[in-house]
Design a protein around this motif. Sequence first.
Motif, PDB file in Angstrom:
ATOM      1  N   LEU A 184    -121.924 -30.052  72.176  1.00 51.56           N
ATOM      2  CA  LEU A 184    -121.256 -30.632  71.006  1.00 51.56           C
ATOM      3  C   LEU A 184    -120.221 -29.646  70.459  1.00 51.56           C
ATOM      4  CD1 LEU A 184    -123.334 -32.767  71.375  1.00 51.56           C
ATOM      5  CD2 LEU A 184    -124.016 -32.557  68.985  1.00 51.56           C
ATOM      6  N   PRO A 185    -118.947 -30.020  70.496  1.00 53.21           N
ATOM      7  CA  PRO A 185    -117.884 -29.083  70.098  1.00 53.21           C
ATOM      8  C   PRO A 185    -117.682 -29.030  68.575  1.00 53.21           C
ATOM      9  CG  PRO A 185    -116.923 -31.184  70.705  1.00 53.21           C
ATOM     10  CD  PRO A 185    -118.412 -31.329  70.895  1.00 53.21           C
ATOM     11  N   GLN A 186    -117.051 -27.959  68.145  1.00 51.80           N
ATOM     12  CA  GLN A 186    -116.695 -27.824  66.735  1.00 51.80           C
ATOM     13  C   GLN A 186    -115.217 -27.590  66.559  1.00 51.80           C
ATOM     14  OE1 GLN A 186    -119.242 -25.051  64.712  1.00 51.80           O
ATOM     15  NE2 GLN A 186    -120.249 -26.881  63.860  1.00 51.80           N
ATOM     16  N   ALA A 187    -114.648 -28.247  65.558  1.00 52.59           N
ATOM     17  CA  ALA A 187    -113.238 -28.001  65.256  1.00 52.59           C
ATOM     18  C   ALA A 187    -113.120 -26.652  64.566  1.00 52.59           C
ATOM     19  CB  ALA A 187    -112.704 -29.089  64.335  1.00 52.59           C
ATOM     20  N   ARG A 188    -112.082 -25.918  64.905  1.00 43.76           N
ATOM     21  CA  ARG A 188    -111.787 -24.651  64.230  1.00 43.76           C
ATOM     22  C   ARG A 188    -110.340 -24.693  63.798  1.00 43.76           C
ATOM     23  NH1 ARG A 188    -116.259 -23.287  63.614  1.00 43.76           N
ATOM     24  NH2 ARG A 188    -117.583 -22.140  65.049  1.00 43.76           N
ATOM     25  N   ILE A 189    -110.111 -24.378  62.556  1.00 42.72           N
ATOM     26  CA  ILE A 189    -108.726 -24.197  62.146  1.00 42.72           C
ATOM     27  C   ILE A 189    -108.367 -22.778  62.572  1.00 42.72           C
ATOM     28  CG2 ILE A 189    -107.133 -24.159  60.193  1.00 42.72           C
ATOM     29  CD1 ILE A 189    -108.320 -26.944  60.832  1.00 42.72           C
ATOM     30  N   ALA A 190    -107.423 -22.676  63.497  1.00 44.29           N
ATOM     31  CA  ALA A 190    -107.137 -21.387  64.134  1.00 44.29           C
ATOM     32  C   ALA A 190    -106.823 -20.317  63.089  1.00 44.29           C
ATOM     33  CB  ALA A 190    -105.969 -21.529  65.100  1.00 44.29           C
ATOM     34  N   ALA A 191    -107.447 -19.141  63.270  1.00 42.14           N
ATOM     35  CA  ALA A 191    -107.182 -18.022  62.371  1.00 42.14           C
ATOM     36  C   ALA A 191    -105.718 -17.631  62.516  1.00 42.14           C
ATOM     37  CB  ALA A 191    -108.085 -16.849  62.721  1.00 42.14           C
ATOM     38  N   GLY A 192    -105.054 -17.395  61.408  1.00 42.04           N
ATOM     39  CA  GLY A 192    -103.658 -16.976  61.475  1.00 42.04           C
ATOM     40  C   GLY A 192    -102.691 -18.120  61.703  1.00 42.04           C
ATOM     41  N   ALA A 193    -103.196 -19.348  61.712  1.00 41.62           N
ATOM     42  CA  ALA A 193    -102.290 -20.481  61.889  1.00 41.62           C
ATOM     43  C   ALA A 193    -101.581 -20.767  60.574  1.00 41.62           C
ATOM     44  CB  ALA A 193    -103.063 -21.709  62.340  1.00 41.62           C
ATOM     45  N   ALA A 194    -100.297 -21.043  60.661  1.00 46.76           N
ATOM     46  CA  ALA A 194     -99.532 -21.350  59.458  1.00 46.76           C
ATOM     47  C   ALA A 194     -98.968 -22.758  59.589  1.00 46.76           C
ATOM     48  CB  ALA A 194     -98.396 -20.346  59.310  1.00 46.76           C
ATOM     49  N   VAL A 195     -98.990 -23.502  58.474  1.00 46.47           N
ATOM     50  CA  VAL A 195     -98.308 -24.787  58.480  1.00 46.47           C
ATOM     51  C   VAL A 195     -96.896 -24.529  57.984  1.00 46.47           C
ATOM     52  CG1 VAL A 195     -98.224 -27.108  57.527  1.00 46.47           C
ATOM     53  CG2 VAL A 195    -100.435 -26.056  58.034  1.00 46.47           C
ATOM     54  N   LEU A 196     -95.931 -24.813  58.832  1.00 47.03           N
ATOM     55  CA  LEU A 196     -94.552 -24.471  58.511  1.00 47.03           C
ATOM     56  C   LEU A 196     -93.804 -25.666  57.938  1.00 47.03           C
ATOM     57  CD1 LEU A 196     -93.854 -21.626  59.323  1.00 47.03           C
ATOM     58  CD2 LEU A 196     -92.408 -22.543  61.112  1.00 47.03           C
ATOM     59  N   PRO A 197     -93.024 -25.451  56.879  1.00 45.67           N
ATOM     60  CA  PRO A 197     -92.163 -26.548  56.435  1.00 45.67           C
ATOM     61  C   PRO A 197     -90.962 -26.650  57.364  1.00 45.67           C
ATOM     62  CG  PRO A 197     -91.789 -24.620  55.074  1.00 45.67           C
ATOM     63  CD  PRO A 197     -92.859 -24.240  56.072  1.00 45.67           C
ATOM     64  N   GLY A 198     -90.381 -27.829  57.421  1.00 45.07           N
ATOM     65  CA  GLY A 198     -89.175 -28.017  58.220  1.00 45.07           C
ATOM     66  C   GLY A 198     -87.924 -27.891  57.371  1.00 45.07           C
ATOM     67  N   LEU A 199     -86.789 -28.267  57.941  1.00 48.03           N
ATOM     68  CA  LEU A 199     -85.503 -28.124  57.269  1.00 48.03           C
ATOM     69  C   LEU A 199     -85.488 -28.776  55.896  1.00 48.03           C
ATOM     70  CD1 LEU A 199     -83.149 -28.958  60.278  1.00 48.03           C
ATOM     71  CD2 LEU A 199     -83.723 -26.698  59.347  1.00 48.03           C
ATOM     72  N   ASP A 200     -86.194 -29.921  55.774  1.00 47.23           N
ATOM     73  CA  ASP A 200     -86.155 -30.669  54.511  1.00 47.23           C
ATOM     74  C   ASP A 200     -87.329 -30.339  53.591  1.00 47.23           C
ATOM     75  OD1 ASP A 200     -88.194 -31.728  55.967  1.00 47.23           O
ATOM     76  OD2 ASP A 200     -87.475 -33.798  55.932  1.00 47.23           O
ATOM     77  N   GLY A 201     -88.190 -29.398  54.006  1.00 50.73           N
ATOM     78  CA  GLY A 201     -89.298 -29.002  53.144  1.00 50.73           C
ATOM     79  C   GLY A 201     -90.591 -29.729  53.462  1.00 50.73           C
ATOM     80  N   ARG A 202     -90.511 -30.879  54.162  1.00 52.60           N
ATOM     81  CA  ARG A 202     -91.753 -31.513  54.608  1.00 52.60           C
ATOM     82  C   ARG A 202     -92.286 -30.726  55.795  1.00 52.60           C
ATOM     83  NH1 ARG A 202     -90.505 -37.650  55.810  1.00 52.60           N
ATOM     84  NH2 ARG A 202     -88.604 -36.748  56.700  1.00 52.60           N
ATOM     85  N   LYS A 203     -93.541 -30.994  56.191  1.00 50.77           N
ATOM     86  CA  LYS A 203     -94.112 -30.284  57.328  1.00 50.77           C
ATOM     87  C   LYS A 203     -93.185 -30.376  58.545  1.00 50.77           C
ATOM     88  CE  LYS A 203     -97.906 -30.372  60.535  1.00 50.77           C
ATOM     89  NZ  LYS A 203     -99.049 -31.003  61.118  1.00 50.77           N
ATOM     90  N   MET A 204     -92.970 -29.264  59.231  1.00 59.30           N
ATOM     91  CA  MET A 204     -92.091 -29.302  60.402  1.00 59.30           C
ATOM     92  C   MET A 204     -92.742 -30.136  61.498  1.00 59.30           C
ATOM     93  SD  MET A 204     -90.275 -26.258  62.654  1.00 59.30           S
ATOM     94  CE  MET A 204     -89.437 -25.472  61.289  1.00 59.30           C
TER      95      MET A 204
END
Length: 336
Positions: A184-204
């Motif tokens: 049974l697998p587990q989701a991991r939010i990767a350490a050091g992962a960044a959510v980057l905004p795009g040109l218009d400020g919404r998520k890239m």
Amino acid sequence: MTESTHLTGITTTGTPHLGNYAGAIRPAIAASQSGGCGRHFYFLADYHALIKCQDPQRVRQSVREVAAAWLALGLNTERAIFYRQSDIPEILELSWLLGCCAAKGLMNRAHAYKDAVQANAQRGEDPDFGISMGLFSYPVLMAADILLFRASEVPVGRDQIQHIEMARDIAGRFNHIYGDHLVLPQARIAAGAAVLPGLDGRKMSKSYNNSIPLFLPEKQLRKAINKIKTNLLEPGEPKDPADSPLFQIWQAFASPEQTQAMRAEFAAGIAWGEAKQRLFDLLNTQLTAPRARYQELLADPAQIESKLQQGAQRARAQAGPFMQQLRKAVGLCRVA
Ligand code: TRP
């Protein structure tokens, strides 16, 4: 103690952008390079790509570009097993076995499918308009990707957590029926992962058309950075890092000290043009060497292919015997 197994897939639609790098590629490569802690599988999810893209040329090109990007950025292919999904026929085979254990009602609740149904309703269309079986059974295929390699940890973005939970659910049902075969697998939010905004400020995101491709030639990189949304504040007027996509992108690539320094510059009213120039310098410095390697690899697809074939061989060495075990477990084996 069992060793942990990390596995993640990259859907190959489009050209890798800065957001893919900061959010997924960089943390995965860091994990592949650090000694110890488990086994790592990274693969190009080209079967998944067919759900969104039916342009063969684009699918082919994207597989090349994504593979070249990961290799150029330093993926350690000795430690990590790096392969293309469609080179592993066992994935599709397992997908069928799992599909026969997966409740249709569970799939009805998958976000991507539900969103598509809802969009149809809003447009007054038939609820199933434009929805393929591929889209509907996407989570089953993804479960097969994960369960075939007995992955315990699956680094993903938040939007994928539901799919990992579905994989757990399906694995649980399989095990309940056939015995304890699947991990049974587990989701991991990767350490050091960044959510980057795009040109218009919404998520890239490629779907928002606001992304900066990772390996743009220098001139075009500068142009793209110049398009990042700013406001009308003049040089000398203090600027707020919190609502600046430019600052957030800076932060994802700068050292903590550089980020502190930029924060001070914002408070002191740095001109937008100057801030963009600094961001260009920062990114360009980090990207120049991998960009050259990337171009080299794209010019020599046989080199990419050979890496992928090595990966497929290692992956199948594990998938083959395990799939044989599962075939037997469900009763698909020779009668004599
Ligand atoms: N669906 C994932 C995405 O779009 C990609 C993917 C396919 C994946 N198979 C996977 C991720 C298995 C993790 C594990 O991001």
